[in-house]
Design a protein around this motif. Structure first.
Motif, mmCIF file in Angstrom:
data_model
loop_
_atom_site.group_PDB
_atom_site.id
_atom_site.type_symbol
_atom_site.label_atom_id
_atom_site.label_comp_id
_atom_site.label_asym_id
_atom_site.label_seq_id
_atom_site.Cartn_x
_atom_site.Cartn_y
_atom_site.Cartn_z
ATOM 1 N N GLY A 3 52.429 15.368 62.377
ATOM 2 C CA GLY A 3 53.018 15.832 61.370
ATOM 3 C C GLY A 3 54.312 16.869 62.074
ATOM 4 O O GLY A 3 54.298 17.403 63.251
ATOM 5 N N PRO A 4 55.278 16.186 60.947
ATOM 6 C CA PRO A 4 56.424 17.765 61.369
ATOM 7 C C PRO A 4 55.717 18.843 61.746
ATOM 8 O O PRO A 4 54.981 18.943 60.960
ATOM 9 C CB PRO A 4 57.228 17.612 59.829
ATOM 10 C CG PRO A 4 56.379 16.256 59.464
ATOM 11 C CD PRO A 4 55.419 16.140 59.830
ATOM 12 N N ASP A 5 56.562 20.016 62.440
ATOM 13 C CA ASP A 5 55.777 20.811 62.360
ATOM 14 C C ASP A 5 56.180 21.558 61.961
ATOM 15 O O ASP A 5 57.275 22.890 61.842
ATOM 16 C CB ASP A 5 56.771 20.837 64.044
ATOM 17 C CG ASP A 5 55.525 22.666 64.140
ATOM 18 O OD1 ASP A 5 55.507 23.149 63.975
ATOM 19 O OD2 ASP A 5 56.026 23.357 65.202
ATOM 20 N N PHE A 6 56.233 22.106 60.347
ATOM 21 C CA PHE A 6 56.761 23.183 59.326
ATOM 22 C C PHE A 6 56.323 24.140 60.310
ATOM 23 O O PHE A 6 57.100 25.436 59.065
ATOM 24 C CB PHE A 6 55.694 22.598 58.345
ATOM 25 C CG PHE A 6 56.685 22.035 57.572
ATOM 26 C CD1 PHE A 6 57.959 21.578 56.412
ATOM 27 C CD2 PHE A 6 56.365 20.118 57.132
ATOM 28 C CE1 PHE A 6 58.021 20.799 56.189
ATOM 29 C CE2 PHE A 6 57.250 19.521 56.591
ATOM 30 C CZ PHE A 6 58.337 19.546 56.420
#
Lengths: 89, 214
Positions: A3-6
């Protein structure tokens, strides 16, 4: 898939400074930083704020890492010749 | 004399490089030829490292690209000689031009067939992990809200493209007719806004949602 690298984004947000150097400033400062690093000196002390930009900017970081490794190989007398580089493409 | 491939070039200190490149006639021609050899080596080294971005380019094409980068760098260096402050070795400074030219070209090659508009205009966060979202719902929701409410559309698009889709800054700048400095500033402003939003508006510390593995 991760997933996105929050987490990465949050880290960058937390470490955001009011003033950061530009990519052009980075380009101008990187050769000095690299030479100091290769010489084993404290590059971060001599060239403050550059590391911060390199941590944020992937394209500047890629160019810095390539220049650093190139300079290091040259200093150690291990940089391949033009012919060797051509042959290894 | 120092060997750099099949030719041998004269070893010079910084002052000798500057003097020779600013001279005329045979001395300048020799210095330019030597500089070009140094830059070709740097360009080849950078392109070899970035080989993964060059897809199916044949070796001859990469060699030609390296020659172009070296030539482009010679011209850029001649125009920038007065900016050299002597704080590094001249050759390290010169190499930086060739490395930049080669890696910009390699990124261009990697992204030239990727249509950026659909990527930029798609507001969805690709690859979001529903399980992880549930676990970290509060923090993620705050970040998402801040992105939606505190940033301009341009900032959201740039953030998504560069941070989440790994579009190189120079490729997005090229696509938008902008430049690397302007894009970096756009993202810096976006981070400052998000920091303010998360710390003040949501009254929460800006900390990672999980700690890195040791």
């Amino acid at each position: 898939m991760t997933g996105p690298d929050f987490d990465g984004l949050l880290r960058h947000i937390r470490e955001t400074a009011d003033v950061e150097i530009s990519c052009t400033d980075c380009f101008d400062l990187v050769p000095q930083y690299v030479d100091l690093e290769v010489a084993g000196q404290d590059a971060d002390a001599a060239v403050p704020r550059l590391r911060q930009h390199l941590d944020r900017c992937a394209v500047c970081r890629e160019e810095y890492e390539t220049l650093r490794d190139l300079a290091r190989l040259e200093a150690e007398g291990r940089l391949p010749s033009v012919d060797d580089l051509r042959n290894s493409l | 004399m120092s060997p750099v491939g099949i030719v041998t070039v004269k070893t010079r200190d910084n002052a000798e490089w500057l003097s020779a490149l600013r001279s005329s006639g045979a001395e300048q021609a020799t210095a330019l030829a030597d500089l070009r050899v140094f830059l070709l080596r740097a360009a080849l080294y950078a392109l070899r490292r970035a080989r993964g971005n060059l897809g199916l380019m044949a070796r001859a094409e990469i060699e030609a690209l390296a020659e172009d980068c070296a030539q482009e760098s010679v011209l850029a260096i001649l125009q920038a000689l007065d900016r050299f402050r002597g704080e590094s070795r001249f050759t390290t400074w010169a190499y930086s031009f060739a490395v930049n030219a080669a890696l910009v070209a390699a990124r261009r090659e990697r992204w030239k067939r990727v249509p950026l508009d659909p990527l930029i205009e798609d507001g969805a966060w690709h690859g979001a992990d529903p399980g992880r979202q549930a676990l970290e719902d509060e923090t993620l929701a705050a970040v998402r809200d801040a992105i939606e409410e505190c940033l301009s559309e341009r900032q959201r698009q740039a953030l998504k493209a560069v941070v989440f889709d790994d579009v190189p800054l120079d490729e997005l700048a090229r696509h938008w007719g902008s430049n690397r400095n302007a894009l970096y500033k756009l993202l810096h402003d976006a981070r400052r806004k998000l920091k303010a939003c998360l710390e003040v508006r949501f009254s929460m510390p800006v900390q990672p949602t999980r700690r890195s593995e040791p």
